[in-house]
Motif scaffolding. Structure first.
Motif, PDB file in Angstrom:
ATOM      1  N   LEU A   1      38.957  51.291  -5.758  1.00 34.74           N
ATOM      2  CA  LEU A   1      38.721  51.200  -7.199  1.00 34.74           C
ATOM      3  C   LEU A   1      39.908  51.686  -8.025  1.00 34.74           C
TER       4      LEU A   1
ATOM      5  N   GLU B   1      42.038  49.373 -10.604  1.00 31.87           N
ATOM      6  CA  GLU B   1      42.246  49.749 -12.003  1.00 31.87           C
ATOM      7  C   GLU B   1      43.729  49.768 -12.321  1.00 31.87           C
TER       8      GLU B   1
ATOM      9  N   ALA C   1      45.053  46.245 -12.498  1.00 31.88           N
ATOM     10  CA  ALA C   1      44.641  45.600 -13.749  1.00 31.88           C
ATOM     11  C   ALA C   1      45.503  46.097 -14.905  1.00 31.88           C
TER      12      ALA C   1
ATOM     13  N   VAL D   1      41.455  43.463 -22.408  1.00 27.51           N
ATOM     14  CA  VAL D   1      40.703  44.457 -21.634  1.00 27.51           C
ATOM     15  C   VAL D   1      40.794  45.821 -22.316  1.00 27.51           C
ATOM     16  N   LYS D   2      39.681  46.536 -22.283  1.00 31.23           N
ATOM     17  CA  LYS D   2      39.694  47.923 -22.767  1.00 31.23           C
ATOM     18  C   LYS D   2      39.529  48.809 -21.543  1.00 31.23           C
ATOM     19  N   PHE D   3      40.466  49.718 -21.370  1.00 33.49           N
ATOM     20  CA  PHE D   3      40.415  50.568 -20.182  1.00 33.49           C
ATOM     21  C   PHE D   3      39.547  51.808 -20.440  1.00 33.49           C
ATOM     22  N   GLY D   4      39.194  52.472 -19.357  1.00 39.15           N
ATOM     23  CA  GLY D   4      38.279  53.611 -19.430  1.00 39.15           C
ATOM     24  C   GLY D   4      38.923  54.850 -20.027  1.00 39.15           C
TER      25      GLY D   4
ATOM     26  N   VAL E   1      35.850  49.469 -13.165  1.00 38.05           N
ATOM     27  CA  VAL E   1      37.072  50.253 -13.385  1.00 38.05           C
ATOM     28  C   VAL E   1      37.604  50.151 -14.815  1.00 38.05           C
TER      29      VAL E   1
ATOM     30  N   ASP F   1      36.530  49.624 -19.219  1.00 39.67           N
ATOM     31  CA  ASP F   1      35.468  49.820 -20.194  1.00 39.67           C
ATOM     32  C   ASP F   1      34.810  48.467 -20.488  1.00 39.67           C
ATOM     33  N   SER F   2      35.628  47.482 -20.823  1.00 41.94           N
ATOM     34  CA  SER F   2      35.141  46.115 -21.030  1.00 41.94           C
ATOM     35  C   SER F   2      36.315  45.152 -20.880  1.00 41.94           C
ATOM     36  N   ALA F   3      36.000  43.900 -20.604  1.00 37.50           N
ATOM     37  CA  ALA F   3      37.065  42.898 -20.426  1.00 37.50           C
ATOM     38  C   ALA F   3      36.550  41.540 -20.867  1.00 37.50           C
TER      39      ALA F   3
ATOM     40  N   PHE G   1      40.525  37.664 -18.897  1.00 38.46           N
ATOM     41  CA  PHE G   1      41.008  38.744 -18.043  1.00 38.46           C
ATOM     42  C   PHE G   1      40.262  38.744 -16.707  1.00 38.46           C
TER      43      PHE G   1
ATOM     44  N   GLN H   1      41.826  38.188 -12.951  1.00 37.99           N
ATOM     45  CA  GLN H   1      41.769  39.274 -11.967  1.00 37.99           C
ATOM     46  C   GLN H   1      40.941  38.904 -10.737  1.00 37.99           C
TER      47      GLN H   1
END
Lengths: 212, 113
Positions: free
Chosen positions: A7, A11, A14, A82-85, B39, B41-43, B47, B51
């Motif tokens: 994972l 991440e 990505a 994309v919004k990352f964590g 992994v 929040d949102s995509a 995207f 991926q």
């Protein structure tokens, strides 16, 4: 089909995808080239201080426009959004802090450099250390490995330029800036072409199965 | 589908069986989607397509199933005049994914050599 899911690596992959377009390389390359262009124009073409400052600022604006427009018109339609964590957001916040510190310390170094030419050797070390720390931290927090290479190259530029000047008598520091900045622009351009070949613009979203 | 059952509590004294595995997540394409959504929040669709390597139609169909199960939340917005569909795991989806991951690990740990 993938058989092993790491994972953290997924991440990271990505996130790294956002640097595949080469636009950051081009941006940083132009910014660094801008530092060398001014002195070259001044000594080569006899441009005034004000004119070279206009060229310098102009290049910085062009670099920013290329980055912003490129991300909006080239990268996003092809790579998606994309919004990352939260963990990644925290890393990005650290990068912003590092950049802010870099601007402040850069201004101090620039002011000091402009003052006393006798202290150039000492200041070049401060300048190199600043670049190495700032870009190194950015490379670490952004998982942007190429930036480590640029950090070393650019950190070495100033002392190498001074050494050349000492041994050849020519004021070569600006040329070294332009050469290393140009290298990043070339790398970025190659990556951009490869990105454009790999990713085509995504189809316009159409209603399918009621959700997209 | 074992999706609803998979989220429920299992008696620890009972040996783990394949029936305890959430089949909705277990399908390879949906697992790939869950992994990628887990992994971030949102995509958006583009995207996720890049991926995962899924086609637009496949992606849409699998996300639809995950959405029906309450694992994924789909939000449609507009960026300028262009529509943008963002997908994100719900809390239920994250919990189901964690459970699936733990059970798969347990399943193979408990399996004799």
């Amino acid at each position: 089909m993938q058989t092993h899911y790491d994972l953290k690596e997924i991440e990271r992959r990505a996130f790294r995808a956002t640097f595949q377009d080469g636009l950051w390389d081009i941006y940083l390359g132009i910014v660094f080239t801008a530092f060398g262009i001014g002195p070259i124009l001044r000594s080569g073409l006899g441009l005034s201080e004000d004119s070279t400052m206009i060229v310098h600022i102009g290049l910085l604006i062009i670099a920013m426009l290329i980055l912003l427009a490129g991300k909006k018109l080239i990268t996003r339609p092809r790579l998606g959004h994309v919004k990352f964590g939260q963990q990644r957001q925290r890393k990005l916040s650290k990068v912003r802090i590092v950049l802010a510190l870099s601007v402040i310390s850069g201004l101090i170094v620039f002011a000091a450099l402009a003052g006393d030419s006798l202290e150039m050797t000492g200041l070049s070390i401060v300048f190199a250390a600043n670049i190495l720390l700032v870009l190194g931290a950015m490379a670490h927090f952004l998982d942007y490995d190429r930036l480590f290479v640029y950090a070393v190259l650019w950190a070495a530029s100033f002392p190498v330029g001074l050494l050349l000047e000492k041994h050849t008598g020519l004021h070569d520091a600006p040329s070294v800036f332009v050469a290393t900045g140009g290298l990043a622009i070339v790398v970025g351009s190659v990556l951009l072409v490869r990105f454009l070949r790999t990713y085509t613009p995504a189809p316009t979203e159409e209603p399918t199965n009621g959700i997209a | 589908m074992g999706s609803r059952d998979a989220g429920s509590k299992r008696n620890d004294e009972q040996p783990l069986s394949l029936d305890d595995i959430d089949r909705l997540i277990h399908e390879p394409a949906r697992l790939l989607l869950m992994v990628h959504l887990a992994v971030v929040d949102s995509a958006d669709f583009t995207f996720l397509m890049n991926q995962t390597g899924l086609t637009w139609g496949n992606l849409s169909s699998h996300l639809s199933k995950l959405e029906d199960a309450g694992y994924v939340e789909i939000e449609k917005t507009f960026v300028g005049k262009k529509p943008q569909t963002m997908a994100a795991l719900t809390n239920v989806g994250r919990a189901a994914f964690r459970t699936y991951r733990d059970r798969m690990r347990d399943l193979f740990t408990e399996m004799p050599e």
